[in-house]
Design a protein around this motif. Structure first.
Motif, PDB file in Angstrom:
ATOM      1  N   ARG A 137       1.127  -1.188  -0.074  1.00  0.00           N
ATOM      2  CA  ARG A 137       0.068   0.048  -0.141  1.00  0.00           C
ATOM      3  C   ARG A 137       0.842   1.279  -0.040  1.00  0.00           C
ATOM      4  N   ALA A 138       2.018   1.081   0.682  1.00  0.00           N
ATOM      5  CA  ALA A 138       2.933   2.402   0.749  1.00  0.00           C
ATOM      6  C   ALA A 138       3.568   2.742  -0.320  1.00  0.00           C
ATOM      7  N   GLY A 160       4.081   6.399   3.672  1.00  0.00           N
ATOM      8  CA  GLY A 160       2.958   7.187   4.099  1.00  0.00           C
ATOM      9  C   GLY A 160       2.008   6.200   4.140  1.00  0.00           C
ATOM     10  N   GLU A 161       0.922   7.010   5.077  1.00  0.00           N
ATOM     11  CA  GLU A 161      -0.288   6.342   5.065  1.00  0.00           C
ATOM     12  C   GLU A 161      -1.177   6.723   3.866  1.00  0.00           C
ATOM     13  N   GLU A 217      -2.276   9.531  -6.089  1.00  0.00           N
ATOM     14  CA  GLU A 217      -2.739   8.823  -7.170  1.00  0.00           C
ATOM     15  C   GLU A 217      -1.698   8.012  -7.834  1.00  0.00           C
ATOM     16  N   ALA A 218      -0.662   8.363  -8.211  1.00  0.00           N
ATOM     17  CA  ALA A 218       0.328   7.771  -9.192  1.00  0.00           C
ATOM     18  C   ALA A 218       0.960   6.490  -8.083  1.00  0.00           C
ATOM     19  N   ASP A 219       0.708   6.610  -6.836  1.00  0.00           N
ATOM     20  CA  ASP A 219       1.468   5.487  -5.933  1.00  0.00           C
ATOM     21  C   ASP A 219       0.208   4.777  -5.396  1.00  0.00           C
ATOM     22  N   SER A 248      -5.905   1.802   4.390  1.00  0.00           N
ATOM     23  CA  SER A 248      -4.856   2.580   4.532  1.00  0.00           C
ATOM     24  C   SER A 248      -3.530   1.949   4.825  1.00  0.00           C
ATOM     25  N   ALA A 249      -4.036   0.490   4.773  1.00  0.00           N
ATOM     26  CA  ALA A 249      -2.918  -0.392   5.228  1.00  0.00           C
ATOM     27  C   ALA A 249      -3.207  -1.655   4.539  1.00  0.00           C
TER      28      ALA A 249
END
Length: 600
Positions: A38-39, A44-45, A49-51, A63-64
């Motif tokens: 996810r990171a 980061g939490e 959008e690209a990541d 978020s995880a």
């Protein structure tokens, strides 16, 4: 501010195709598995959008978590907060939810792959600590971790968005309380003391705190994305798109801060003299490999900014108190408005829109995270995020859970209130009272210097435990000052061993969730303070920052001790006195009723 829909309906049907494309790419690369975290590269939490690779591939937006894809399986690893959500978001015909951390990825891979299997990963998206743990778990299995030159998800993502280039701005000294030059000198002196020539920083909130800047690269988190190198003379080289920094900000930063394009990071690390302090828990594995490639002496140690950042100074605390006053006004306006609406007339999105409107009038830059507004069974989804597809009409007699916060110029807020819409459901009374008693117990805690959040966690759970109940999230997380609402390294959880120190701000948020029925969470933010104690023992405690009534309609007073009722009455008196001067007459009348003393 308008409500933003995160409905993924337009993506339905695409995830199976993307999974097939990824497997084809894995075959081309000679890989038997690929890990999709996810990171992003900054751990980061929230990710740009690209990541958002995990969401793009699987549909899961928590978020995880992470996914591991083999040619036969695609496991989506999620913790207790997302056990319900993941089943609603992923195509269960192609993706399998995996309980984590109960199931370790290395154990899952041992069962999924034959000996000799090759497991690909992007070294920019995993910390050194994470890769070492995976390596250890795979020892003796015949399986190997392979760092890929290219991220395999990026390779099959034809319309991947560009990285963000949000405008950066100065964070005024009146709010920061210390100049960037003084912060850099303080941390540089620590590097010199330890014999380190430089420190590598990868956390955007650490960099933003150190340089007294804020940004707009990410929603909800006012950070500037980038990497930085702090030299032992206090000079900082910041690797971030120069387009983010106008002339005024460059003058603010001064000559001791150089700004280079991110493409310059790799050659800079290959040329960096050591010893280099770098954090195995947060810095990407790729940075370690570059330093090792150059035979640079590596000094593994925590990010030098992370602990100083968590100890707020007097100016930061003043700003946080002011932000919580403004936020309390917005929250009370919302709760008063809710009580005036006819039963069954509102949806979850209606409430989200109204709260964000009140916060906009209170002066926020942005909300501090996606507002959680769950009615009835949706409240049992710990990190529920309403969409057009899930939007629920709030029924009479249902529990409503609202977890929300704002990013103000002077501070960050995070608050949860649970309340009945109409008559309280009888089955919610006992757990609501237990959650409230746990929150009060932690609020009133007094403890000696050296005590960690792990020591205090049980205080918030004890009354739930009496009934054989619990919750699957931490009791408290660190909170930044006009920075990220989830801030490391401090927390209140069973696994935390970091001693709490004065100036640290944490959430206090026990909860209870009955799947398919309702959720309860009550959350205030607290700051660690020194308290009076008998001679010979330094003691710490908590000051509550949040200013908002706690709904009492579900409280069973007969189950509460006299001192717990007294604390609640005292808190409500403080809330009433602080907020009344800032409210209109009608809202003041509502507040008077909501904070009337109990048990008298």
């Amino acid at each position: 501010m308008t409500y933003q829909s995160f409905d993924d309906a337009a993506q339905q049907g695409h995830h199976a195709t993307r999974l097939a494309d990824l497997r084809n790419r894995m075959r081309q690369e000679g890989l038997d598995a690929f890990i999709i975290p996810r990171a992003d590269a900054h751990q980061g939490e929230y990710v740009a959008e690209a990541d958002a690779r995990l969401a793009w591939l699987t549909g899961f937006t928590g978020s995880a978590g992470f996914a591991i894809v083999t040619q036969r399986q695609a496991g989506v690893f999620i913790d207790g907060r997302y056990r319900v959500q993941v089943k609603d978001q992923v195509d269960l015909a192609h993706f399998t939810p995996v309980p984590w951390p109960e199931t370790r990825p290395s154990h899952w891979l041992r069962e999924a792959l034959p000996a000799g299997g090759r497991i690909g990963f992007d070294p920019w998206l995993h910390s050194r600590k994470e890769i070492e743990a995976m390596d250890s778990g795979l020892e003796g299995s015949g399986l190997g971790l392979i760092a890929t030159e290219e991220n395999l998800v990026d390779a099959i993502w034809p319309d991947r968005p560009a990285p963000p280039v949000g405008r950066a701005r100065a964070h005024d000294i009146e709010l920061a309380g210390e100049t960037s030059a003084d912060k850099r000198a303080r941390l540089a002196a620590e590097l010199k003391r330890d014999g380190h020539a430089a420190a590598f920083l990868s956390l955007p909130d650490s960099i933003s705190w150190l340089l007294n800047i804020r940004g707009s690269d990410l929603p909800k988190n006012p950070v500037v994305q980038g990497f930085a190198v702090l030299a032992d003379d206090g000079h900082v080289t910041l690797f971030s798109d120069p387009a983010k920094f106008d002339d005024d900000l460059r003058r603010f930063l001064g000559n001791d801060v150089s700004i280079l394009h991110p493409e310059g990071l790799t050659p800079a690390l290959l040329d960096l003299p050591g010893p280099v302090r770098i954090d195995p828990a947060t810095a990407p594995e790729a940075a370690f490999r570059l330093l090792e490639q150059a035979s640079t002496h590596i000094a593994p140690a925590p990010d030098p900014a992370i602990l100083p950042k968590s100890r707020k100074n007097s100016a930061e605390l003043r700003g946080m108190r002011e932000a919580h006053l403004a936020d309390g006004v917005a929250m009370v306006r919302l709760l008063s408005w809710l009580d005036q609406q006819p039963a069954g007339s509102l949806t979850e999105i209606d409430v989200v829109r109204k709260l964000e409107a009140f916060r906009s009038e209170a002066g926020i830059y942005d909300i501090s995270f996606d507002t959680i507004c769950g009615a009835g069974p949706n409240g049992a989804i710990v990190h529920y995020r309403v969409t057009q597809a899930t939007n629920r009409r709030i029924g009479d007699g249902e529990m409503l859970l609202i977890d929300s916060g704002g990013q103000y110029p002077n501070g960050t807020t995070d608050i949860t209130r649970s309340l009945p819409m109409g008559a309280p459901p009888p089955e919610a009374v006992a757990p609501y009272t237990a959650v409230l008693r746990g929150m009060i117990s932690l609020s009133r805690a007094r403890f000696p210097v050296g005590v960690s959040g792990g020591h205090l966690d049980a205080l918030a759970r004890q009354y739930l435990w009496h009934h054989g109940q619990d919750y699957d999230h931490g009791t408290g997380h660190g909170v930044g000052a006009a920075l990220c609402v989830h801030e490391g390294p401090i927390r209140i959880s069973r696994t935390s061993d970091l001693p709490l120190q004065t100036g640290m701000i944490l959430s206090n948020e026990p909860g209870y969730y009955r799947e398919g029925s309702f959720g309860i969470r009550i959350e205030n933010l607290v700051v660690v303070t020194e308290v009076e104690a008998e001679a010979g023992r330094r003691m710490l405690g908590f000051e509550t920052l949040t200013l908002c009534p706690i709904d009492t309609r579900c409280v069973d007073l007969s189950a509460m001790a006299r001192d717990e009722i007294d604390w609640l009455n005292g808190y409500h008196q403080r809330v009433r006195e602080a907020l009344t001067p800032h409210l209109d007459d009608s809202t003041c009348d509502w507040l008077d009723q909501a904070t009337r003393p109990l048990g008298i």
